[in-house]
Motif scaffolding. Structure first.
Motif, PDB file in Angstrom:
ATOM      1  N   ARG A   4     -11.045 -28.434 -43.607  1.00  0.00           N
ATOM      2  CA  ARG A   4      -9.681 -28.713 -43.165  1.00  0.00           C
ATOM      3  C   ARG A   4      -8.856 -27.435 -43.241  1.00  0.00           C
ATOM      4  N   VAL A   5      -7.940 -27.311 -42.302  1.00  0.00           N
ATOM      5  CA  VAL A   5      -7.035 -26.157 -42.278  1.00  0.00           C
ATOM      6  C   VAL A   5      -5.864 -26.442 -43.203  1.00  0.00           C
ATOM      7  N   ARG A   6      -5.501 -25.477 -43.984  1.00  0.00           N
ATOM      8  CA  ARG A   6      -4.284 -25.573 -44.798  1.00  0.00           C
ATOM      9  C   ARG A   6      -3.135 -25.085 -43.909  1.00  0.00           C
ATOM     10  N   PHE A   7      -2.619 -26.001 -43.102  1.00  0.00           N
ATOM     11  CA  PHE A   7      -1.608 -25.601 -42.123  1.00  0.00           C
ATOM     12  C   PHE A   7      -0.336 -25.074 -42.768  1.00  0.00           C
ATOM     13  N   ASP A   8      -0.008 -25.524 -43.980  1.00  0.00           N
ATOM     14  CA  ASP A   8       1.173 -24.973 -44.635  1.00  0.00           C
ATOM     15  C   ASP A   8       1.008 -23.476 -44.856  1.00  0.00           C
ATOM     16  N   GLU A   9      -0.165 -23.056 -45.304  1.00  0.00           N
ATOM     17  CA  GLU A   9      -0.433 -21.634 -45.531  1.00  0.00           C
ATOM     18  C   GLU A   9      -0.557 -20.861 -44.217  1.00  0.00           C
ATOM     19  N   LEU A  10      -1.260 -21.450 -43.257  1.00  0.00           N
ATOM     20  CA  LEU A  10      -1.435 -20.785 -41.967  1.00  0.00           C
ATOM     21  C   LEU A  10      -0.089 -20.595 -41.283  1.00  0.00           C
ATOM     22  N   ASP A  11       0.719 -21.647 -41.251  1.00  0.00           N
ATOM     23  CA  ASP A  11       2.038 -21.542 -40.626  1.00  0.00           C
ATOM     24  C   ASP A  11       2.911 -20.510 -41.332  1.00  0.00           C
ATOM     25  N   ARG A  12       2.907 -20.516 -42.653  1.00  0.00           N
ATOM     26  CA  ARG A  12       3.707 -19.557 -43.420  1.00  0.00           C
ATOM     27  C   ARG A  12       3.305 -18.114 -43.079  1.00  0.00           C
ATOM     28  N   ALA A  13       2.007 -17.864 -43.016  1.00  0.00           N
ATOM     29  CA  ALA A  13       1.525 -16.512 -42.723  1.00  0.00           C
ATOM     30  C   ALA A  13       1.889 -16.091 -41.301  1.00  0.00           C
ATOM     31  N   LEU A  14       1.711 -16.996 -40.347  1.00  0.00           N
ATOM     32  CA  LEU A  14       2.015 -16.643 -38.958  1.00  0.00           C
ATOM     33  C   LEU A  14       3.517 -16.495 -38.724  1.00  0.00           C
ATOM     34  N   ALA A  55       2.818 -22.345 -29.576  1.00  0.00           N
ATOM     35  CA  ALA A  55       2.293 -21.563 -28.447  1.00  0.00           C
ATOM     36  C   ALA A  55       2.069 -20.108 -28.867  1.00  0.00           C
ATOM     37  N   SER A  56       3.009 -19.550 -29.592  1.00  0.00           N
ATOM     38  CA  SER A  56       2.889 -18.172 -30.062  1.00  0.00           C
ATOM     39  C   SER A  56       1.763 -18.043 -31.088  1.00  0.00           C
ATOM     40  N   LYS A  57       1.661 -19.023 -31.986  1.00  0.00           N
ATOM     41  CA  LYS A  57       0.599 -19.006 -32.993  1.00  0.00           C
ATOM     42  C   LYS A  57      -0.770 -19.086 -32.332  1.00  0.00           C
ATOM     43  N   ALA A  58      -0.907 -19.989 -31.372  1.00  0.00           N
ATOM     44  CA  ALA A  58      -2.188 -20.150 -30.668  1.00  0.00           C
ATOM     45  C   ALA A  58      -2.566 -18.861 -29.941  1.00  0.00           C
ATOM     46  N   ALA A  59      -1.601 -18.264 -29.246  1.00  0.00           N
ATOM     47  CA  ALA A  59      -1.882 -17.017 -28.514  1.00  0.00           C
ATOM     48  C   ALA A  59      -2.330 -15.922 -29.474  1.00  0.00           C
ATOM     49  N   SER A  61      -6.163 -21.906 -27.327  1.00  0.00           N
ATOM     50  CA  SER A  61      -5.160 -22.562 -26.487  1.00  0.00           C
ATOM     51  C   SER A  61      -4.200 -23.382 -27.354  1.00  0.00           C
ATOM     52  N   PRO A  62      -2.979 -23.564 -26.885  1.00  0.00           N
ATOM     53  CA  PRO A  62      -2.056 -24.441 -27.605  1.00  0.00           C
ATOM     54  C   PRO A  62      -2.613 -25.863 -27.756  1.00  0.00           C
ATOM     55  N   ALA A  63      -3.359 -26.332 -26.769  1.00  0.00           N
ATOM     56  CA  ALA A  63      -3.955 -27.669 -26.853  1.00  0.00           C
ATOM     57  C   ALA A  63      -4.970 -27.743 -27.997  1.00  0.00           C
ATOM     58  N   ALA A  64      -5.774 -26.702 -28.150  1.00  0.00           N
ATOM     59  CA  ALA A  64      -6.756 -26.682 -29.238  1.00  0.00           C
ATOM     60  C   ALA A  64      -6.060 -26.680 -30.595  1.00  0.00           C
ATOM     61  N   LEU A  65      -4.983 -25.921 -30.717  1.00  0.00           N
ATOM     62  CA  LEU A  65      -4.228 -25.899 -31.976  1.00  0.00           C
ATOM     63  C   LEU A  65      -3.628 -27.273 -32.254  1.00  0.00           C
ATOM     64  N   SER A  66      -3.112 -27.920 -31.237  1.00  0.00           N
ATOM     65  CA  SER A  66      -2.543 -29.256 -31.394  1.00  0.00           C
ATOM     66  C   SER A  66      -3.605 -30.257 -31.842  1.00  0.00           C
ATOM     67  N   LYS A  67      -4.792 -30.184 -31.254  1.00  0.00           N
ATOM     68  CA  LYS A  67      -5.877 -31.097 -31.626  1.00  0.00           C
ATOM     69  C   LYS A  67      -6.304 -30.880 -33.076  1.00  0.00           C
ATOM     70  N   LEU A  68      -6.356 -29.633 -33.502  1.00  0.00           N
ATOM     71  CA  LEU A  68      -6.691 -29.338 -34.890  1.00  0.00           C
ATOM     72  C   LEU A  68      -5.612 -29.874 -35.822  1.00  0.00           C
ATOM     73  N   ARG A  69      -4.361 -29.622 -35.466  1.00  0.00           N
ATOM     74  CA  ARG A  69      -3.224 -30.029 -36.297  1.00  0.00           C
ATOM     75  C   ARG A  69      -3.173 -31.553 -36.438  1.00  0.00           C
ATOM     76  N   ASN A  70      -3.534 -32.279 -35.385  1.00  0.00           N
ATOM     77  CA  ASN A  70      -3.472 -33.739 -35.392  1.00  0.00           C
ATOM     78  C   ASN A  70      -4.778 -34.409 -35.812  1.00  0.00           C
ATOM     79  N   GLY A  71      -5.780 -33.607 -36.170  1.00  0.00           N
ATOM     80  CA  GLY A  71      -7.037 -34.160 -36.640  1.00  0.00           C
ATOM     81  C   GLY A  71      -7.942 -34.723 -35.562  1.00  0.00           C
ATOM     82  N   ARG A  72      -7.649 -34.422 -34.290  1.00  0.00           N
ATOM     83  CA  ARG A  72      -8.491 -34.931 -33.205  1.00  0.00           C
ATOM     84  C   ARG A  72      -9.659 -34.009 -32.901  1.00  0.00           C
ATOM     85  N   GLN A  73      -9.693 -32.855 -33.541  1.00  0.00           N
ATOM     86  CA  GLN A  73     -10.770 -31.891 -33.330  1.00  0.00           C
ATOM     87  C   GLN A  73     -11.131 -31.305 -34.678  1.00  0.00           C
TER      88      GLN A  73
END
Length: 84
Positions: free
Chosen positions: A16-26, A35-39, A44-56
């Motif tokens: 699992r991604v620790r999105f709190d840490e990843l977001d803080r660093a980015l 969109a900026s984080k994904a780039a 892709s922004p879609a891939a980041l969204s799927k990861l964030r929502n647990g669909r991937q």
């Protein structure tokens, strides 16, 4: 007829991604939107969204992209392993 006993189910591990840490660093380096984080991560922004929502699930390619983009941060800080 004798039934052969089945071996016990092996625990499944997932990453699992620790999105709190990843977001803080980015965000610290100027990437405030998904969109900026994904780039910046090269996905892709879609891939980041799927990861964030647990669909991937987290792929080795995603882990490599994050580790390449943020080499100063440890794997343990950005990811956690869960055994189910």
């Amino acid at each position: 007829m004798l039934e052969t006993p089945q071996p016990p189910a092996r625990p499944r591990a997932s990453i699992r991604v620790r999105f709190d840490e990843l977001d803080r660093a980015l965000e610290a380096i100027g990437h405030s939107t998904d969109a900026s984080k994904a780039a910046y991560l090269g996905i892709s922004p879609a891939a980041l969204s799927k990861l964030r929502n647990g669909r991937q699930g987290v792929s080795s390619a995603f882990i490599a992209a994050v580790r390449t983009a943020l080499p100063a941060l440890s794997y343990e800080r950005l990811f956690r392993e869960e055994v189910q």
